[in-house]
Write an enzyme that holds these catalytic residues in place. Structure first.
Site, short mmCIF file in Angstrom:
data_model
loop_
_atom_site.label_atom_id
_atom_site.label_comp_id
_atom_site.label_asym_id
_atom_site.label_seq_id
_atom_site.Cartn_x
_atom_site.Cartn_y
_atom_site.Cartn_z
N GLU A 59 0.82 -1.20 0.00
CA GLU A 59 0.00 0.00 0.00
C GLU A 59 0.87 1.27 0.00
OE1 GLU A 59 -2.86 2.73 0.04
OE2 GLU A 59 -3.42 0.62 0.04
N HIS B 288 -1.08 3.26 5.52
CA HIS B 288 -2.26 4.04 5.16
C HIS B 288 -2.69 4.80 6.41
CE1 HIS B 288 -6.24 5.14 3.75
NE2 HIS B 288 -6.03 4.54 2.58
N THR C 229 -5.40 2.04 -5.10
CA THR C 229 -5.12 0.60 -5.02
C THR C 229 -5.82 -0.16 -6.15
OG1 THR C 229 -4.78 0.67 -2.64
CG2 THR C 229 -5.37 -1.45 -3.59
#
Length: 658
Positions: free
Chosen positions: A291, A463, A331
């Protein structure tokens, strides 16, 4: 009878409009100060930014005004100030002011994350309120924000009441005709906004920040709601279809490639990588999709914070691609690029669309080779439609489900990450170490069953709110991006240490790549540096440690892996083997949901949904871009890839052949 824009019955409407315009101006001014170093500060551009912003604010508030105007028109003069009138007006005004403050607070959090006004991402997030609300709660002091918001609402009502606007509204003797005439300008503004104004008209400057500042967040939100589907042929520059396919096929053609139907508009082909010397090998493959890992977080790319020691070590002991670019900024866009090996398509990612099952993905190649395919996600794969996409394309699902079901037409195995397997969890899912422990367990099972496996592992720890287990690294949890990156790197290191103790390790290849960068913001239409990501192939028995400087795309990594493994396979992919790319073949695809970029030879051509193309000379040293005259051959090549990619999807030609 003289015309009044705000007769006494409209006094409260006037107060609301002034409040809206004032708050919107303050938000715009705050964003200007926030990103002052990035904004074009020339007088003309800055004046235009605020003037265009005012027009969009006026258009936005006119939509708010219409329901109140309708009420004010239909209530006869004799009911002005009645109990019913007071209850309705107080309630309506209070609710409108609350919505106003809520939307502006939301804009600030959205700008903090994306440096943009509301766009299609905000629209998508409406579907996933659990994750989004939890993330906001963990990232910001929500009780304080809500209390502050309520205090502002009450204060606004108090001030408006103190200034006599409620009294004027309730004691008004305004006649219906006067009210009707006063309503006309607002109705005209609404009609102009619907039929003549578009959010694209705010894109007046070469500086992206000025364009975003000129927009109104609420207006942008509803514009995105209406325009999240952008068929390429309707909105972008096109060329004859046959020419587009010929250009793409020429770029994909090499000595190992045979097109199945060379005279048709198709790229389906057979690729032969094996020969009498190079036999296919079939190791297990674990792909870690990290991520938001920007290239500039790594020491190997110049970062001096030492937050990625594991990845820096792997970069020196793997096949490391140091000139690779993500296709998008989310994503699901990374997943689209990686699994389908396709340039970004305008509008929503294919992962989010309805016709996204039964496609020819990298999973199909693994299936042809006899692999079990698994998709691991630390949160609920219902989010962003991931489970439907991966499940509908043959992957087994291992996630932290909360009971949401897959599409009933999908038949796949779904395994839950149980409570006793979780040591830490935040809004987006379990921490990376927990998901890796689940990967280890499932790998042990597959090894015991003598089944080769391909695992697609999507991490979540890097994140916002940047939280992770305390005490495992030297940066406290929740203190910022550097801590999340360092924990992400630490978890990868621990995973590889544990994997090395497994009997299946020596026959397992690890592929590690980011889904997208941590930030997509920048002053340019598409800021090239904000697409630069790391990628590597580690522990493959037949490749040498090497840093590959070839300009390449996210879509090329798995075609490269298949070549490294000497696999013969059919392909519907746009990606190529990076290791055999000739200089003339080097390129990268970058984009967001509206703009599509083609990068080559330090030049980037950007296509937009108004059928424009802009050609820039990019300076990698300072990341600057200079507008230059368009190279028609460059433009033709750029259009070809995007036109063909979107066309194949919309015509159902990305499907698996029966």
């Amino acid at each position: 009878m003289s015309f009044k824009l705000f007769p006494s019955r409209f006094a409260l409407l006037k107060a609301f409009i002034v409040l809206f315009l004032l708050l919107s101006f303050l938000v715009r001014l705050s964003f200007l100060v926030w990103n002052f170093s990035e904004v074009d500060k020339s007088f003309f551009i800055l004046a235009n930014t605020f003037f265009i912003g005012f027009l969009f604010d006026l258009a936005t508030v006119s939509f708010f005004a219409i329901p109140f105007l309708m009420y004010l028109l239909v209530i006869p003069k004799k009911f002005h100030g009645s109990i019913f009138d007071k209850i309705a007006v107080y309630f309506g005004f209070s609710l409108s002011v609350f919505i106003l403050y809520f939307s502006f607070f939301g804009e600030i959090t959205f700008w903090d994350e994306f440096q943009r006004r509301y766009n299609f991402i905000a629209v998508d997030y409406l579907v996933y309120t659990y994750e989004v609300v939890k993330n906001i709660n963990e990232s910001y002091p929500l009780p304080i924000l809500i209390s502050a918001m309520l205090a502002l609402v009450l204060s606004s009502i108090f001030i408006v009441n103190k200034l006599g606007f409620f009294k004027k509204t309730f004691s008004s003797e305004t006649l219906f005709k006067t009210k009707l005439i006063a309503s006309m300008p607002w109705l005209i503004i609404v009609l102009l906004s619907v039929f003549l104004f578009t959010n694209k008209q705010a894109d007046f400057s070469e500086n992206r920040y000025n364009n975003e500042l000129a927009k109104s967040g609420i207006y942008s939100f509803f514009a995105a709601f209406r325009n999240n589907e952008l068929p390429y042929n309707e909105f972008y520059k096109i060329i004859p279809e046959k020419e587009a396919f010929q250009t793409v096929k020429t770029s994909l053609k090499d000595a190992k490639t045979t097109f199945e139907n060379p005279n048709e508009n198709s790229i389906f082909r057979t690729i032969i990588n094996s020969d009498s010397v190079q036999n296919p090998i079939k190791p297990n493959v674990i792909f870690i999709c990290i991520e938001s890992l920007s290239g500039n977080f790594l020491k190997v790319f110049g970062n001096e914070d030492n937050i990625t020691p594991t990845l820096d070590s792997l970069a020196n002991n793997s096949l490391f691609f140091d000139n690779l670019y993500a296709t998008g900024t989310r994503t699901v866009r990374g997943m689209e690029a990686i699994t389908l090996s396709i340039p970004p398509t305008p509008g929503r990612s294919i992962v989010k669309r309805k016709q996204n099952q039964g496609l020819f993905t990298i999973g199909e190649v693994f299936k042809q080779q006899g692999y079990k395919r698994n998709f691991f996600y630390g949160g609920d794969g219902y989010f962003d439609n991931m489970n439907t996409f991966f499940g509908g394309n043959g992957f087994n699902i291992i996630d932290r489900g909360r009971g949401f079901l897959l599409d009933k037409s999908i038949t796949t195995t779904r395994t839950n990450i149980e409570d006793n397997e979780v040591t830490f969890e935040n809004a987006w899912g379990v921490c990376d170490m927990d998901i890796y422990n689940k990967v280890l367990k499932e790998a042990d099972k597959a090894y015991a069953n003598e089944t080769p496996f391909f695992d697609f592992v999507m991490t979540t720890s890097n994140h916002k709110p940047y939280t992770y287990p305390e005490g495992v690294i030297d940066i406290p949890s929740g203190t910022g991006r550097n801590g999340a990156v360092k924990y992400t790197d630490y978890a990868i290191g621990e995973f590889i240490k544990k994997a090395k103790q497994k009997p299946w390790y020596k026959n397992t290849v690890f592929v590690i790549m980011s889904d997208h960068c941590a930030s997509s913001a920048g002053r340019w239409e598409l800021d090239v540096n904000n697409y630069h990501i790391p990628a590597l192939i580690f522990n493959s028995p037949n490749i040498q440690t090497e840093k590959v400087n070839t300009l390449a795309s996210q879509i090329d990594v798995f075609p490269t892996l298949f070549s490294v493994l000497n696999w013969d396979y059919t392909s519907n992919f746009f990606g190529k083997n990076i290791l055999t790319m000739q200089p003339e073949d080097e390129r990268a695809f970058i984009g967001n949901y509206r703009k599509l970029g083609y990068l080559k030879d330090n030049k980037v051509l950007v296509l937009d949904e108004q059928k424009n193309s802009h050609f820039y000379l990019w300076n990698p040293l300072d990341n600057s871009q200079k507008l230059i005259p368009t190279d028609k051959d460059f433009e033709h090549r750029s259009i070809s890839f995007y036109q063909v990619a979107d066309g194949l999807y919309r015509n159902g030609k990305l499907k698996i052949k029966e």
